[in-house]
Design a protein around this motif. Structure first.
Motif, short mmCIF file in Angstrom:
data_model
loop_
_atom_site.label_atom_id
_atom_site.label_comp_id
_atom_site.label_asym_id
_atom_site.label_seq_id
_atom_site.Cartn_x
_atom_site.Cartn_y
_atom_site.Cartn_z
N MET A 24 0.85 -1.18 0.00
CA MET A 24 0.00 0.00 0.00
C MET A 24 0.89 1.24 0.00
SD MET A 24 -2.87 -1.42 -0.19
CE MET A 24 -3.92 0.04 -0.12
N GLU A 25 0.52 2.21 -0.84
CA GLU A 25 1.32 3.42 -0.99
C GLU A 25 0.42 4.64 -0.87
OE1 GLU A 25 4.46 4.15 -4.23
OE2 GLU A 25 2.74 5.27 -4.97
N THR A 26 0.85 5.60 -0.05
CA THR A 26 0.16 6.88 0.06
C THR A 26 1.14 7.98 -0.34
OG1 THR A 26 -1.13 6.04 1.92
CG2 THR A 26 -1.19 8.40 1.54
N GLU A 27 0.77 8.77 -1.34
CA GLU A 27 1.68 9.78 -1.87
C GLU A 27 0.92 11.06 -2.14
OE1 GLU A 27 5.11 8.95 -4.70
OE2 GLU A 27 3.60 9.73 -6.09
N THR A 28 1.59 12.19 -1.92
CA THR A 28 0.99 13.48 -2.23
C THR A 28 2.07 14.46 -2.67
OG1 THR A 28 -0.55 15.19 -1.44
CG2 THR A 28 1.14 14.45 0.11
N LYS A 29 1.68 15.47 -3.43
CA LYS A 29 2.61 16.48 -3.90
C LYS A 29 2.95 17.43 -2.75
CE LYS A 29 0.76 16.46 -8.62
NZ LYS A 29 0.07 17.26 -9.68
N LEU A 30 4.15 18.04 -2.86
CA LEU A 30 4.62 18.99 -1.87
C LEU A 30 4.93 20.33 -2.52
CD1 LEU A 30 7.26 16.90 0.12
CD2 LEU A 30 4.98 17.55 0.91
N GLU A 31 4.77 21.39 -1.76
CA GLU A 31 5.20 22.70 -2.23
C GLU A 31 6.71 22.86 -2.02
OE1 GLU A 31 4.86 26.40 -3.96
OE2 GLU A 31 3.27 24.91 -3.72
N ASP A 32 7.20 22.34 -0.88
CA ASP A 32 8.60 22.55 -0.53
C ASP A 32 9.11 21.33 0.24
OD1 ASP A 32 11.06 23.37 0.47
OD2 ASP A 32 10.39 25.39 0.95
N GLY A 33 9.87 20.48 -0.42
CA GLY A 33 10.40 19.28 0.22
C GLY A 33 11.43 19.59 1.29
N GLU A 34 12.20 20.67 1.11
CA GLU A 34 13.21 21.02 2.10
C GLU A 34 12.56 21.46 3.40
OE1 GLU A 34 15.71 23.90 0.24
OE2 GLU A 34 16.69 22.43 -1.07
N ALA A 35 11.42 22.13 3.31
CA ALA A 35 10.69 22.53 4.52
C ALA A 35 10.20 21.30 5.26
CB ALA A 35 9.52 23.45 4.16
N LEU A 36 9.69 20.31 4.52
CA LEU A 36 9.22 19.09 5.17
C LEU A 36 10.38 18.34 5.82
CD1 LEU A 36 6.92 17.19 5.83
CD2 LEU A 36 7.31 16.03 3.64
N ALA A 37 11.56 18.37 5.20
CA ALA A 37 12.73 17.73 5.79
C ALA A 37 13.05 18.35 7.15
CB ALA A 37 13.93 17.85 4.86
N HIS A 38 12.88 19.67 7.27
CA HIS A 38 13.10 20.34 8.56
C HIS A 38 12.05 19.90 9.58
CE1 HIS A 38 16.42 22.94 7.48
NE2 HIS A 38 15.79 23.36 6.40
N ILE A 39 10.82 19.71 9.14
CA ILE A 39 9.76 19.23 10.03
C ILE A 39 10.08 17.82 10.49
CG2 ILE A 39 7.32 18.58 10.15
CD1 ILE A 39 6.76 20.88 8.19
N PHE A 40 10.50 16.96 9.56
CA PHE A 40 10.88 15.59 9.92
C PHE A 40 11.98 15.61 11.00
CE2 PHE A 40 9.62 13.10 5.81
CZ PHE A 40 8.29 13.29 6.13
N ALA A 41 12.99 16.49 10.81
CA ALA A 41 14.09 16.57 11.77
C ALA A 41 13.59 16.98 13.15
CB ALA A 41 15.15 17.56 11.27
N ALA A 42 12.65 17.91 13.18
CA ALA A 42 12.08 18.36 14.45
C ALA A 42 11.32 17.24 15.15
CB ALA A 42 11.17 19.56 14.23
N LEU A 43 10.82 16.28 14.37
CA LEU A 43 10.07 15.16 14.93
C LEU A 43 10.96 13.96 15.26
CD1 LEU A 43 6.98 15.24 12.52
CD2 LEU A 43 7.09 16.05 14.88
#
Length: 200
Positions: free
Chosen positions: A95-114
């Motif tokens: 099973m795969e869930t995928e969605t488009k992003l506006e800014d992948g680098e911003a999400l990488a920062h969010i991932f790091a914070a988590l």
């Protein structure tokens, strides 16, 4: 008293997609491209650079569960993808869930914070072909040329036969698994599947 928060029923969730695919090594990329064109496949995305980064916790909780969390930059487009643990028979299914992003680098920062950090990177040049029913993608990677067939199991087997591919050539490993196998065989010390790391 009215709640300040919307009811859960009003929240729309993107449903996962059942992904079925196989990979295979390609000795002659130009020959396979000609076969796709002769079989009435149309080029849907021309050769485009792609960089993928997988994320995990320090405990490797996602890897231990067989899951994948990935940020991908494909040309100028960003996507984030979660894949469940797969079922590997003749075809790989998950099973795969995928969605488009506006800014992948911003999400990488969010991932790091988590508490998530990059666990593996791999890059390639990808061209996508379709016959309107399924997809064949042609990947040029630092460890060789690889094709992916994605569609229903029946479509995959029918298309493979049409293109002269034997089912014994099917590969159900992920790119991370293929890289690990290649590194063991080659003796490379590279830690990621990029041209810079491998020295090509």
């Amino acid at each position: 008293m009215l709640s300040a928060f919307p009811k859960a029923a009003t929240i729309l969730l993107m449903p996962p997609v059942h992904e079925v695919e196989v990979k295979l090594r390609v000795a002659d990329l130009d020959a396979l491209t000609r076969k796709l064109s002769a079989a009435s496949f149309k080029l849907s995305t021309p050769r485009t650079h792609e960089m993928n980064t997988l994320y995990d916790f320090s405990s490797q909780a996602l890897r231990n569960r067989g899951e994948v969390l990935r940020i991908r930059k494909y040309g100028e487009k960003w996507t984030v993808t979660h894949k469940s643990k797969g079922n590997a028979g003749k075809h790989k299914s998950r099973m795969e869930t995928e969605t488009k992003l506006e800014d992948g680098e911003a999400l990488a920062h969010i991932f790091a914070a988590l508490g998530l950090s990059p666990s593996f990177r791999y890059e390639k040049f990808r061209a996508e072909w379709s016959d309107g029913e399924g997809h064949v993608v042609l990947d040029e990677t630092p460890i060789g040329n690889i094709a992916e067939f994605e569609g229903t199991p029946e479509w995959i087997d029918r298309t493979a036969a049409q293109l002269g591919v034997k089912q014994s050539e099917y590969i159900t490993m992920s790119y991370a698994q293929m890289f690990a196998a290649w590194r063991d065989k080659s003796g490379s010390k590279a830690s990621e599947m990029t041209w810079a790391a491998i020295g090509k």
